[in-house]
Scaffold this active site. Sequence first.
Site, PDB file in Angstrom:
ATOM      1  N   TYR A   1       0.853  -1.191   0.000  1.00 59.01           N
ATOM      2  CA  TYR A   1       0.000   0.000   0.000  1.00 59.01           C
ATOM      3  C   TYR A   1       0.884   1.234   0.000  1.00 59.01           C
ATOM      4  O   TYR A   1       1.974   1.236   0.593  1.00 59.01           O
ATOM      5  CB  TYR A   1      -0.878   0.048   1.254  1.00 59.01           C
TER       6      TYR A   1
ATOM      7  N   TYR B   1      -0.499  -9.702   0.853  1.00 58.64           N
ATOM      8  CA  TYR B   1       0.527  -9.020   1.643  1.00 58.64           C
ATOM      9  C   TYR B   1       0.588  -9.574   3.060  1.00 58.64           C
ATOM     10  O   TYR B   1      -0.401 -10.074   3.583  1.00 58.64           O
ATOM     11  CB  TYR B   1       0.311  -7.501   1.640  1.00 58.64           C
TER      12      TYR B   1
ATOM     13  N   ARG C   1      -2.488 -11.758   4.024  1.00 62.70           N
ATOM     14  CA  ARG C   1      -3.851 -11.496   3.573  1.00 62.70           C
ATOM     15  C   ARG C   1      -4.021 -11.982   2.138  1.00 62.70           C
ATOM     16  O   ARG C   1      -3.172 -11.702   1.291  1.00 62.70           O
ATOM     17  CB  ARG C   1      -4.159  -9.982   3.583  1.00 62.70           C
TER      18      ARG C   1
ATOM     19  N   HIS D   1      -7.045  -8.600  -2.127  1.00 64.13           N
ATOM     20  CA  HIS D   1      -8.399  -8.048  -1.967  1.00 64.13           C
ATOM     21  C   HIS D   1      -8.410  -6.586  -2.364  1.00 64.13           C
ATOM     22  O   HIS D   1      -7.372  -5.922  -2.380  1.00 64.13           O
ATOM     23  CB  HIS D   1      -8.878  -8.198  -0.511  1.00 64.13           C
TER      24      HIS D   1
ATOM     25  N   HIS E   1     -10.497  -3.150  -1.135  1.00 63.51           N
ATOM     26  CA  HIS E   1     -11.423  -2.584  -0.156  1.00 63.51           C
ATOM     27  C   HIS E   1     -12.498  -1.783  -0.886  1.00 63.51           C
ATOM     28  O   HIS E   1     -12.187  -1.019  -1.812  1.00 63.51           O
ATOM     29  CB  HIS E   1     -10.682  -1.643   0.800  1.00 63.51           C
TER      30      HIS E   1
HETATM   31 FE   LIG Z   1      -6.066  -4.430   2.758  1.00 59.54          FE
END
Ligand SMILES: [Fe+3]
Lengths: 177, 256
Positions: B126, B165, B175, B178, B180
């Site tokens: 991110y 990640y 994770r 995905h 969000h």
């Molecule tokens: Fe996330």
Amino acid sequence: MTELDPTAGQTVGPFFGYALPFPDDEHLVPPGSAGSVRLHGRVLDGDGAPVPDAILELWQADAEGNVVQEPGSLRRDGHTFTGWGRASTDRTGHYSFTTIVPGTSFFALTVLARGLLNRLFTRAYLPDAAGDPFLATVDTDRRSTLLTTGDETGFVFDVHLQGDRETVFLSYPRHKR
Amino acid sequence: MVRVTLGSDAAEATQAAISEEIGAIAQAWDGVPETQPRLDYPPYRSSLLRHPTKAPHQADPEGVELWAPVFGERDVDPLEADLTIQHRGDPLGERIVVTGRVLDGDGRPVRGQLVEVWQANAAGRYIHQRDQHPAPLDPNFTGSGRCLTDAVGVYRFTTIKPGPYPWRNHRNAWRPAHIHFSLFGTELTQRLVTQMYFPGDPLFALDPILQSVVDPTARERLVATYDHDLTKPELLMGYRWDVVLTGPHRTPMEDV
Ligand SMILES: [Fe+3]
């Protein structure tokens, strides 16, 4: 009419900070403008520790108590009151909205945070709304969690996600478990 | 660049221990359908002190709770729906389109309403400052977008398939990939913030956030479908994901 099963919520996670906030998100009216007040407080966890990665949304009526249906929340023009905004908590768990006093008894709030698996709904009632019929439906020992207190800038409302003073969160008739 | 080393106490449990907790909760489920995640879901460690312990109080929606903010052309630039054109160059990774309909619980399309997305880049990183995963940032990818649903409730984003990640819930926690999503309906009670997953991800069973939705039918609704009809030759892969909000309490105005 067939009722469809709603999509599940998921946590907002830790990384919304570059996506959900926008310029003047917490300023429903410009700070310092005539009649502006603050609605502010802290978001706290079950240990009373600040929640620095929460984001709240404020949904409220205008000063006359009317629901506003005006676009422009995401790109504020400094004049139009849209009745909706967002405020992120800081490192101390503090959030702050600059807004006006609604002509109704409460501010509606949604709460999102890392660690919180679904959004929460609550109401922040004005200090003089203690006689509101909805509040009468809430256990007396928890009622105060829905009431703002006044301070020199406006209204204070803390959100306790858990603990002795856990905030009363709401569900609505069409919600499913 | 300074990298922060993971604290040794930050991730005590093994994946096996977390998976065992996940399995025990799934086993204890009574089979009564659930549409939403459990708020009290200990395998997701950050939820321990952040979940309300008391049942929500039933309220009849009043006033502003029966309405949603209006977002218009001034709020959202149509270009914000393409996450691959926000910089000078092309982002790295697998270019995809994600599209679907937003419906309310009565099956009505939610028209002209705001949809926001944010995600990691193709390497699972991110742009957020707090993301310390030592995977490369992509100078051509920010990873956030917005659009308004159209006249039949359809949203559409062009983006890059995000990577999985690591996170610090437990040792070797990852994770599943995905995106969000943040969605609005026609009233406050329908507000939804969720995550969309990609079909067939081997991390599904290991992930306490996805598994907090204990009913497998409800979990499946969070997974997009690969749709070859959306795929464009030599350009991008297509995924379809429809979203259903809860039912409204105020009957939306009939079609004009
Ligand atoms: Fe996330």
